[in-house]
Design a protein around this motif. Structure first.
Motif, PDB file in Angstrom:
ATOM      1  N   HIS A   1       1.192  -1.611   0.628  1.00 25.61           N
ATOM      2  CA  HIS A   1       0.259  -0.079  -0.584  1.00 25.61           C
ATOM      3  C   HIS A   1       0.716   1.529  -0.093  1.00 25.61           C
ATOM      4  O   HIS A   1       0.162   2.301  -0.545  1.00 25.61           O
ATOM      5  N   HIS A   2       1.843   1.323   0.702  1.00 28.92           N
ATOM      6  CA  HIS A   2       3.034   2.702   1.344  1.00 28.92           C
ATOM      7  C   HIS A   2       3.560   2.396  -0.336  1.00 28.92           C
ATOM      8  O   HIS A   2       3.869   3.615  -0.642  1.00 28.92           O
ATOM      9  N   ILE A   3       4.057   1.654  -1.251  1.00 27.01           N
ATOM     10  CA  ILE A   3       4.579   2.102  -2.650  1.00 27.01           C
ATOM     11  C   ILE A   3       3.667   1.799  -3.666  1.00 27.01           C
ATOM     12  O   ILE A   3       3.870   1.360  -4.711  1.00 27.01           O
ATOM     13  N   ALA A   4       2.668   1.805  -2.919  1.00 25.48           N
ATOM     14  CA  ALA A   4       1.523   2.187  -3.931  1.00 25.48           C
ATOM     15  C   ALA A   4       1.474   1.136  -5.126  1.00 25.48           C
ATOM     16  O   ALA A   4       0.815   1.603  -6.421  1.00 25.48           O
ATOM     17  N   ALA A   5       1.472  -0.332  -4.621  1.00 25.80           N
ATOM     18  CA  ALA A   5       1.080  -0.918  -5.552  1.00 25.80           C
ATOM     19  C   ALA A   5      -0.191  -1.071  -5.733  1.00 25.80           C
ATOM     20  O   ALA A   5      -1.372  -0.874  -5.454  1.00 25.80           O
ATOM     21  N   PRO A   6      -0.817  -1.803  -7.917  1.00 28.83           N
ATOM     22  CA  PRO A   6      -1.834  -1.904  -8.082  1.00 28.83           C
ATOM     23  C   PRO A   6      -2.689  -2.774  -6.758  1.00 28.83           C
ATOM     24  O   PRO A   6      -2.664  -3.783  -6.584  1.00 28.83           O
ATOM     25  N   ARG A   7      -3.541  -2.169  -6.266  1.00 30.77           N
ATOM     26  CA  ARG A   7      -4.734  -2.882  -5.226  1.00 30.77           C
ATOM     27  C   ARG A   7      -5.177  -4.183  -5.956  1.00 30.77           C
ATOM     28  O   ARG A   7      -4.789  -5.054  -4.821  1.00 30.77           O
ATOM     29  N   PRO A   8      -4.992  -4.630  -6.575  1.00 29.40           N
ATOM     30  CA  PRO A   8      -6.116  -5.919  -7.284  1.00 29.40           C
ATOM     31  C   PRO A   8      -4.037  -7.425  -6.925  1.00 29.40           C
ATOM     32  O   PRO A   8      -4.092  -8.677  -5.826  1.00 29.40           O
ATOM     33  N   VAL A   9      -3.769  -6.425  -7.525  1.00 31.88           N
ATOM     34  CA  VAL A   9      -1.924  -7.260  -6.625  1.00 31.88           C
ATOM     35  C   VAL A   9      -1.651  -7.307  -5.148  1.00 31.88           C
ATOM     36  O   VAL A   9      -0.881  -8.043  -5.070  1.00 31.88           O
ATOM     37  N   ALA A  10      -1.383  -6.172  -4.835  1.00 28.90           N
ATOM     38  CA  ALA A  10      -1.699  -6.291  -3.381  1.00 28.90           C
ATOM     39  C   ALA A  10      -1.599  -7.062  -2.513  1.00 28.90           C
ATOM     40  O   ALA A  10      -1.652  -8.085  -2.198  1.00 28.90           O
TER      41      ALA A  10
END
Lengths: 202, 202, 202
Positions: A165-174
């Motif tokens: 979340h903090h590195i702003a990864a794409p939500r579905p991937v995270a």
């Protein structure tokens, strides 16, 4: 995200079955088995929503969770002799529930903008508090506090999700990676019989 | 009021250590020890905030409480063999925590304009509920319900603070006197081994 | 509706007495007996209000509940040897409390527009959760989960009230019939020693 919703319902069913089992083993009557199934399935998420101030909690806003938890508890009560066949698959469903609950709890906390540590703790609590209340009702020291890597699997998943979340990864991937990590660690722990260290105070 | 804040953090650390100890004595693993430390340190204040409708509770708004509780629990887990040296000082820190928690809880309830009895009860609960949840998780009848004057000390402090509030005493004086009373009664109780009456039902 | 309010206060007193008894039997001191009386009397309604997001809960808004619960607990503590005379009447007061609590809880949930199943569950919880917390504090498997038709009586009353609500029956009639059903089933259960089925897992 309907995949996550489906996984959430599967996890709810698996947790309810484990709660109902605990009630049957403790010689409870039909009502007791239903209470234990219900509390195990929805206790963690309900406590999370109370802490976030998001009331009424998820299960009162979408009653499907209540129907699943009660239905599965009743089925477990009446069919438990034939459920030995299901015991092995149930471990997998339970692992799925664990991963999904951690991810949903952590994600919701992040949306409510709690801090990083709080978000991880709320995610772990979503997945584990129901089982703790179940064990307190059954008058036992919660299993998770003594013998299981269960909790470490949850911690790992929560930490990963907060980091992504903090590195702003794409939500579905995270979400998928984090839930997958919990499920993987949990299954490996079962397979290889891992355990956390104890202080050895004796 | 930064003195109160400092005392609050000291109390949090002392309560976390007592919770972690309880976990170690019950042969819990690292996760269990952390949960018991955390619950003991923040359980009472969290329950108070839920009842007052002030969500998210204090420890999710100021994560320093979580970091202290978890840090102290970890330290207790890994260093508990050497902590015998600390056992005596810990009793004093614990008494400080008790007084501070009662005063903070009662004061917050008064600010939310709950009635006199409610304010006292919420103050006592702030200081005692964490330990009760700890003992329920450890599958024991909470110590405070059976053997301790612990609770009377809290009651005395809460009643004093509400009384001082009603006669409009200066706030710092009221807080200090009330916290001091709790600490004093607690230390005298330890020193002279006081106990509350029992009904003697046997 | 002042009849309901009067019944509610009677129920609160009866529940407090049962909680205080449990504390005395477990050899608790004065504080423990008060905590058990208080938690038994107000625990269910407080949990319901937390879940509905109606904070502070009823007993902090109308302190008469707290005064009754604490007063009755103190009386039970100091007079318990002479209370054998009251044991039989207490069963009736307890049944009245059960019916009233179910009806008040279900009714309040309906006013908050929770779903049908949620409303029934919140009503049952209002009447039963206090006793469950009491038993957890006393380190016992809650009686209601093992041996009692107690819960079925509550379920029947909650379901009836939701049904009457959906067909828009006059409110006083609906409340009285539902409370009456709970009390009737409860008293018949005591009279004829009814019990729910168990799964017989042994």
């Amino acid at each position: 995200m309907s995949l996550l919703y489906a996984l959430d319902l599967i996890g709810t069913a698996a947790f309810a079955a484990s709660g109902a089992w605990a009630g049957i083993r403790r010689d409870m009557d039909l009502f007791g088995v239903m209470v234990l199934g219900l509390v195990t399935a929805i206790g963690g998420g309900t406590l999370r929503d109370l802490l976030l101030g998001d009331t009424p909690p998820f299960c009162l806003q979408d009653e499907i969770y209540l129907y699943i938890a009660i239905g599965v508890s009743l089925a477990t009560f009446f069919l438990h002799r034939r459920m030995d066949l299901l015991r092995h698959p149930l471990l997998y469903f339970d692992a799925v529930g664990l991963g999904t609950f951690v991810v949903i709890g952590t994600e919701k906390a992040l949306q409510f903008e709690t801090g990083a540590l709080s978000s991880v703790l709320l995610g772990v609590m979503t997945a584990t508090a129901g089982g703790m209340i179940r064990d307190m009702l059954a008058n036992q020291v919660p299993l998770i506090l003594r013998k299981e890597v269960y909790a470490s699997a949850c911690l790992a998943g929560g930490v990963l999700l907060v980091a992504l979340h903090h590195i702003a990864a794409p939500r579905p991937v995270a979400l998928l990676c984090s839930a997958g990590l919990v499920i993987l660690v949990r299954l490996l722990a079962i397979r290889f019989d891992w355990a956390l260290p104890k202080a050895g105070s004796r």
